[in-house]
Each structure stands twice: as structure tokens, then as C-alpha cells.
Design a protein around this motif. Structure first.
Motif, PDB file in Angstrom:
ATOM      1  N   CYS A 126       0.859  -1.178   0.000  1.00  0.00           N
ATOM      2  CA  CYS A 126       0.000   0.000   0.000  1.00  0.00           C
ATOM      3  C   CYS A 126       0.900   1.234   0.000  1.00  0.00           C
ATOM      4  N   VAL A 127       0.941   1.930  -1.116  1.00  0.00           N
ATOM      5  CA  VAL A 127       1.816   3.092  -1.268  1.00  0.00           C
ATOM      6  C   VAL A 127       1.436   4.199  -0.286  1.00  0.00           C
ATOM      7  N   VAL A 128       0.153   4.426  -0.102  1.00  0.00           N
ATOM      8  CA  VAL A 128      -0.310   5.451   0.837  1.00  0.00           C
ATOM      9  C   VAL A 128       0.095   5.063   2.258  1.00  0.00           C
ATOM     10  N   CYS A 129      -0.069   3.805   2.599  1.00  0.00           N
ATOM     11  CA  CYS A 129       0.304   3.331   3.935  1.00  0.00           C
ATOM     12  C   CYS A 129       1.800   3.522   4.179  1.00  0.00           C
ATOM     13  N   LEU A 130       2.613   3.088   3.248  1.00  0.00           N
ATOM     14  CA  LEU A 130       4.063   3.215   3.404  1.00  0.00           C
ATOM     15  C   LEU A 130       4.484   4.678   3.521  1.00  0.00           C
ATOM     16  N   SER A 131       3.826   5.548   2.770  1.00  0.00           N
ATOM     17  CA  SER A 131       4.123   6.982   2.863  1.00  0.00           C
ATOM     18  C   SER A 131       3.765   7.509   4.248  1.00  0.00           C
ATOM     19  N   THR A 132       2.649   7.063   4.775  1.00  0.00           N
ATOM     20  CA  THR A 132       2.226   7.462   6.120  1.00  0.00           C
ATOM     21  C   THR A 132       3.230   6.982   7.161  1.00  0.00           C
ATOM     22  N   TYR A 133       3.714   5.754   7.018  1.00  0.00           N
ATOM     23  CA  TYR A 133       4.692   5.235   7.969  1.00  0.00           C
ATOM     24  C   TYR A 133       5.967   6.085   7.933  1.00  0.00           C
ATOM     25  N   GLY A 134       6.356   6.503   6.747  1.00  0.00           N
ATOM     26  CA  GLY A 134       7.532   7.370   6.616  1.00  0.00           C
ATOM     27  C   GLY A 134       7.339   8.702   7.322  1.00  0.00           C
ATOM     28  N   VAL A 135       6.166   9.308   7.155  1.00  0.00           N
ATOM     29  CA  VAL A 135       5.858  10.564   7.844  1.00  0.00           C
ATOM     30  C   VAL A 135       5.893  10.346   9.353  1.00  0.00           C
ATOM     31  N   ASN A 136       5.316   9.249   9.824  1.00  0.00           N
ATOM     32  CA  ASN A 136       5.294   8.952  11.255  1.00  0.00           C
ATOM     33  C   ASN A 136       6.709   8.803  11.816  1.00  0.00           C
ATOM     34  N   LEU A 137       7.560   8.110  11.090  1.00  0.00           N
ATOM     35  CA  LEU A 137       8.936   7.922  11.557  1.00  0.00           C
ATOM     36  C   LEU A 137       9.712   9.231  11.538  1.00  0.00           C
ATOM     37  N   ALA A 138       9.466  10.074  10.552  1.00  0.00           N
ATOM     38  CA  ALA A 138      10.125  11.386  10.500  1.00  0.00           C
ATOM     39  C   ALA A 138       9.678  12.261  11.676  1.00  0.00           C
ATOM     40  N   LEU A 139       8.386  12.221  12.008  1.00  0.00           N
ATOM     41  CA  LEU A 139       7.900  12.967  13.173  1.00  0.00           C
ATOM     42  C   LEU A 139       8.501  12.416  14.464  1.00  0.00           C
ATOM     43  N   LEU A 140       8.659  11.113  14.550  1.00  0.00           N
ATOM     44  CA  LEU A 140       9.290  10.519  15.724  1.00  0.00           C
ATOM     45  C   LEU A 140      10.722  11.035  15.869  1.00  0.00           C
ATOM     46  N   ALA A 141      11.463  11.050  14.783  1.00  0.00           N
ATOM     47  CA  ALA A 141      12.844  11.555  14.829  1.00  0.00           C
ATOM     48  C   ALA A 141      12.876  13.021  15.260  1.00  0.00           C
ATOM     49  N   LEU A 142      11.977  13.808  14.722  1.00  0.00           N
ATOM     50  CA  LEU A 142      11.892  15.225  15.074  1.00  0.00           C
ATOM     51  C   LEU A 142      11.569  15.397  16.559  1.00  0.00           C
ATOM     52  N   ASN A 143      10.634  14.606  17.057  1.00  0.00           N
ATOM     53  CA  ASN A 143      10.236  14.703  18.462  1.00  0.00           C
ATOM     54  C   ASN A 143      11.303  14.160  19.401  1.00  0.00           C
ATOM     55  N   LEU A 144      12.033  13.145  18.983  1.00  0.00           N
ATOM     56  CA  LEU A 144      13.156  12.651  19.786  1.00  0.00           C
ATOM     57  C   LEU A 144      14.232  13.718  19.899  1.00  0.00           C
ATOM     58  N   ARG A 145      14.514  14.385  18.797  1.00  0.00           N
ATOM     59  CA  ARG A 145      15.504  15.469  18.806  1.00  0.00           C
ATOM     60  C   ARG A 145      15.060  16.604  19.723  1.00  0.00           C
ATOM     61  N   ARG A 146      13.794  16.933  19.653  1.00  0.00           N
ATOM     62  CA  ARG A 146      13.262  17.992  20.516  1.00  0.00           C
ATOM     63  C   ARG A 146      13.379  17.589  21.986  1.00  0.00           C
ATOM     64  N   TRP A 147      13.017  16.348  22.307  1.00  0.00           N
ATOM     65  CA  TRP A 147      13.080  15.869  23.686  1.00  0.00           C
ATOM     66  C   TRP A 147      14.529  15.860  24.179  1.00  0.00           C
ATOM     67  N   ALA A 148      15.438  15.376  23.364  1.00  0.00           N
ATOM     68  CA  ALA A 148      16.858  15.344  23.737  1.00  0.00           C
ATOM     69  C   ALA A 148      17.393  16.763  23.947  1.00  0.00           C
ATOM     70  N   GLY A 149      16.940  17.712  23.139  1.00  0.00           N
ATOM     71  CA  GLY A 149      17.345  19.114  23.291  1.00  0.00           C
ATOM     72  C   GLY A 149      16.846  19.692  24.598  1.00  0.00           C
ATOM     73  N   ARG A 150      15.648  19.302  25.006  1.00  0.00           N
ATOM     74  CA  ARG A 150      15.083  19.765  26.293  1.00  0.00           C
ATOM     75  C   ARG A 150      15.903  19.200  27.451  1.00  0.00           C
ATOM     76  N   LYS A 151      16.264  17.943  27.314  1.00  0.00           N
ATOM     77  CA  LYS A 151      17.009  17.273  28.393  1.00  0.00           C
ATOM     78  C   LYS A 151      18.404  17.897  28.562  1.00  0.00           C
ATOM     79  N   SER A 152      19.044  18.282  27.467  1.00  0.00           N
ATOM     80  CA  SER A 152      20.382  18.844  27.564  1.00  0.00           C
ATOM     81  C   SER A 152      20.384  20.267  28.110  1.00  0.00           C
ATOM     82  N   LYS A 153      19.235  20.946  28.070  1.00  0.00           N
ATOM     83  CA  LYS A 153      19.143  22.315  28.581  1.00  0.00           C
ATOM     84  C   LYS A 153      18.851  22.382  30.074  1.00  0.00           C
ATOM     85  N   THR A 154      18.350  21.267  30.642  1.00  0.00           N
ATOM     86  CA  THR A 154      18.040  21.264  32.068  1.00  0.00           C
ATOM     87  C   THR A 154      19.271  20.828  32.854  1.00  0.00           C
ATOM     88  N   PRO A 155      19.570  21.559  33.950  1.00  0.00           N
ATOM     89  CA  PRO A 155      20.779  21.220  34.732  1.00  0.00           C
ATOM     90  C   PRO A 155      20.642  19.940  35.505  1.00  0.00           C
TER      91      PRO A 155
END
Length: 155
Positions: A126-155
Motif C-alpha cells: 500500500c503506497v499510501v500506507c508506506l508513505s504514512t509510515y515514513g511521515v510517522n517515523l520522521a515525526l518521531l525523529a523530530l520529536n526525539l531530537r526535541r526531547w533530547a534538546g530539552r534534556k540537555s538544557k536542564t541542569p
């Protein structure tokens, strides 16, 4: 940069979800309907969206029944997810970051589950499904980066 990427991913995911809802609706209305994403017998998004796996991740129906109010199309779940990601992405607080990451992990797990169903259960591509999975994984990477950035800013 991250805000623009998030917005683009959420718009793409929402568009894919709306298209999935459209295909499911048209297939239910017309049994001879053929979507643009139906490229062959084993490459058919219509077949996937019309299957029991196209609603409630295929998990709600066996437990609560086909007519349960919780047995909604996966496209509707996706639309809600992308809306939430887009709205909370503008937030700066810890709760927003935790919610973004938690829902992204859930979407990645759902993508892995449904990818396995495609490969081993439905034996469909399913091309639409696979495209959706790609978007989901990209958002996960973006959110992991954001979370890691928050963690590094807190003492």
C-alpha cells in the motif's frame, strides 16, 4: 527549520489520511471503485483500507465488534494525530514535548504493526500506507531530537 519541517510533515500526513478516508468511503459506496493508488492486484490501497485492518488498527473489531464507536477508520486516527502534532508542535512546555514524543512512539508502533500486517497478513503493498509510515517515523525523529534538546538544557 524544525517548525517548518513539522508543518510540512503534518500537512503531508493529514493529506494522506484524508485520501485514505476518501478511498475507504468510495470503495464502500462502489464495489468497482479503483483508486489512483491501486497499481495492481498486490499493490492496492483500496483492498487494505477496506479490510478489517483499515479500521481500529484491526484490533478493535475482534474485541468490541465491527459496529463499535471506537472502530474508526485508521485515516481518522491519523488525521487526529497529525492535527495534535501540528498544534502541540508550537508549544514550548514540557507537557507538549512529552505528549509529542509519546504520541509519536505510539504512531511508530502502530506503523510497525500495520507494516507487518501488510507484509505477512494481507501480502499487499500500500503506497499510501508506506508513505504514512515514513511521515510517522520522521515525526518521531523530530520529536526525539526535541526531547533530547530539552534534556540537555536542564541542569
Amino acid at each position: 527549520m524544525a517548525a517548518a519541517l513539522r508543518a510540512a510533515l503534518c500537512v503531508a500526513g493529514a493529506a494522506l489520511s484524508v485520501y485514505a478516508l476518501h478511498v475507504e468511503h468510495e470503495a464502500a459506496r462502489d464495489p468497482h471503485y479503483r483508486a489512483a493508488c491501486d497499481l495492481g492486484p498486490s499493490v492496492s490501497c483500496t483492498r487494505v483500507f477496506s479490510s478489517r485492518w483499515g479500521r481500529g488498527l484491526g484490533l478493535v473489531e475482534p474485541v468490541l465488534g465491527r459496529d463499535s464507536a471506537l472502530n474508526v477508520p485508521n485515516g481518522a486516527i491519523g488525521l487526529l494525530f497529525y492535527l495534535l502534532q501540528g498544534l502541540l508542535g508550537a508549544g514550548r512546555g514540557r507537557v507538549a514535548a512529552a505528549t509529542l514524543l509519546g504520541t509519536s512512539v505510539a504512531s511508530a508502533l502502530a506503523s510497525l504493526w500495520l507494516g507487518g500486517v501488510l507484509l505477512f497478513g494481507l501480502r499487499d503493498l500500500c503506497v499510501v500506507c508506506l508513505s504514512t509510515y515514513g511521515v510517522n517515523l520522521a515525526l518521531l525523529a523530530l520529536n526525539l531530537r526535541r526531547w533530547a534538546g530539552r534534556k540537555s538544557k536542564t541542569p
